[in-house]
Design a protein around this motif. Structure first.
Motif: not given
Length: 546
Positions: A50-51, A80, A83
């Motif tokens: 998630g982060s 990743y 973003a």
């Protein structure tokens, strides 16, 4: 250029007259950043984080879930950046370090495998350490709790065998295994400075004692404390292994030559002609030539069993061994050396006789032995059946019989070093001293004659004496037997002067005599009355044979 990207890493080329070239360059730099010295966080994470941090990378699992991950292919790389998650399809040969496993992976044939699994050959390594560091003194070192060497099977291209070879440069060098406790030596075995196999032991790692040395022809126990074993071939060390008595034919109390022997005749001690089989049978003890090496162990004698004519039955010699329980249940083995004047088949049979009032006899084994004109060692494995349910009667015994077949032609057979012992290994013949061998035989047959003088010989040597006087006297002789016999014996009296049986000598006169009393340990005989009886003499033979 035939394509718009590089063939290996897929980096986009900057094209001529391309606007905003920095975009292409920057994208290629991002791809290089992901693929050069590639590191991923994990290859087992299913859920899209998630982060994530910029630059986080993963190898996708087949169960990958998340808004972006579930659209990507399993085993692909995802990175990743800016973003968002980007997907990179791996190519064969790409290598990735997986941080959570601390393992290097390589992409091969559509799958990620450990880099170490892809190594199929290592050559000329200077050192190797497994779980520890190797050094100059120990270029191969391993620190582990288990090791397995297993054979390459036939189905895998091998032959199913596994043989480990250790080699030294020359006989004077050392090839050994050392066993340590807290890095202090306690045992060393191998070829220690010569080509003998040795075992050395130490209590402190500095003072060593050689306890065992083995050569092709000898096994030496050199411990100062000697050898302690509970059994040898299933028999306690203090108990004689060989159940056959006089198997080397060293004792011949009845004489060493028996011409035209008849069925039932006693031969060398404990041996009997069970059947002449319609042939003319001569049996004799023969001496080996000094220094012969046909039969090992330096035996002195062998039995010659000479048969003439044609068998009209089954010629046989036998020995009865006291007690059907003389062998423990399981396996025993018979060994002997034999030869013949021509090739011939001889049958060895073991039969249990359960005695008067006992169970019916049974056969443990019957095996044909092929004899040639050269001495050869013959063995027979004897399966010893349980005695459970059997009834032991009086005088039960185990019989060993050697026989020829009906119709067999003339042949001379030689037998030597016959041994029967528990277990399935035929050990070297158990050679006894003459004195011990004689004592074992005297349990079944004893005499007052000197040991190499046959009963019925005319000699005063060893004769019993009885001092008598006065008219009407009888001569009484008391003889304490040399060993306790198997049973109260059958007694035969001989005159030392004439050799006649059933009589004593009374100053040159044969007098009839009878057994006064007898037991396993002593015999007494008494002559008939005789006027003017003077010093009398007698020989006695006592038999407790089966």
């Amino acid at each position: 250029m035939s394509t718009q990207s590089t063939p290996r890493l897929g980096l986009d080329y900057v094209l001529a007259a391309q606007a905003q070239k920095h975009v292409t360059v920057n994208e290629s730099l991002r791809r290089l950043d992901a693929l050069v010295q590639t590191t991923v966080i994990s290859r087992s994470t299913d859920a899209q984080p998630g982060s994530p941090a910029d630059g986080d990378a993963y190898i996708l699992t087949a169960q990958a879930a998340g808004a972006e991950w579930e659209l990507m292919a399993a085993d692909g790389l995802t990175i990743y950046r800016d973003a968002e998650w980007s997907e990179i399809t791996p190519r064969s040969g790409w290598r990735v370090w997986v941080e959570d496993e601390q393992v290097l992976m390589v992409f091969a044939e559509g799958d990620w495998v450990r880099f170490t699994d892809s190594i199929d050959e290592l050559q000329d390594l200077q050192s190797l350490g497994l779980g520890t560091s190797a050094d100059a003194a120990n270029p191969f070192s391993a620190k582990l709790n288990g090791a397995l060497w297993t054979a390459l099977t036939s189905g895998e291209g091998g032959n199913g065998d596994l043989r480990c070879s250790l080699n030294k440069e020359a006989a004077g060098k050392v090839l050994s295994l050392i066993f340590q406790s807290a890095y202090s030596g306690r045992a060393e075995m191998g070829l220690l400075g010569d080509d003998d196999f040795c075992l050395k032991l130490s209590s402190d790692g500095s003072a060593w004692q050689e306890v065992l040395r083995a050569r092709p022809d000898r096994f030496l126990i050199q411990s100062s404390a000697g050898l302690a074993v509970s059994a040898i071939n299933g028999t306690a060390p203090s108990v004689r292994r060989n159940r056959i008595i006089n198997g080397d034919f060293g004792i011949a109390q009845r004489g060493d030559s028996f011409v035209a022997a008849s069925s039932g005749d006693r031969l060398l001690d404990l041996w009997k002609l069970a059947s002449a089989g319609g042939m003319t049978v001569d049996v004799a003890r023969r001496a080996f030539a000094p220094g012969q090496n046909d039969v090992p162990g330096s035996p002195s004698n062998y039995l010659e069993w000479a048969l003439d004519g044609t068998a009209a039955g089954y010629p046989a010699i036998e020995q009865r061994i006291e007690g059907v329980d003389c062998l423990p249940e399981g396996t025993a083995i018979l060994s002997l050396y034999a030869s013949a004047s021509r090739p011939v088949s001889m049958t060895a049979t073991f039969r249990r006789h359960f005695g008067a009032g006992g169970s019916s006899s049974d056969v443990l084994v019957q095996q044909t032995l092929s004899l040639t004109t050269s001495w050869s060692r013959q063995t027979v494995v004897v399966p010893v059946a349980s005695l459970d349910g059997k009834t032991l009667g009086d005088n039960h015994s185990l019989a060993l019989e050697f026989n020829l077949q009906n119709g067999e032609a003339a042949v001379d057979i030689a037998l030597a070093d016959i041994q029967l012992e528990p277990g399935d290994v035929a050990s070297p013949f158990e050679r006894l001293s003459h004195a011990e061998n004689l004592q074992r035989c005297q349990r079944y047959f004893a005499k007052t004659y000197f040991h190499d003088t046959a009963p019925g010989s005319t000699t005063m040597t060893g004769a019993l004496r009885s001092a008598t006087s006065g008219p009407g006297d009888t001569a009484i002789f008391d003889w304490r037997l040399p060993v306790a016999m198997r049973a109260a014996p059958t007694v035969t009296v001989y005159s030392p002067q004439t050799g006649a049986a059933g009589v004593i000598d009374a100053a040159g006169t044969d007098l009839a005599a009878n057994v006064l009393s007898g037991s396993e340990v002593a015999v007494a005989i008494q002559s008939v009355a005789h006027s003017g009886l003077d010093l009398a003499a007698a020989h006695i033979a006592a038999s407790a044979e089966f």
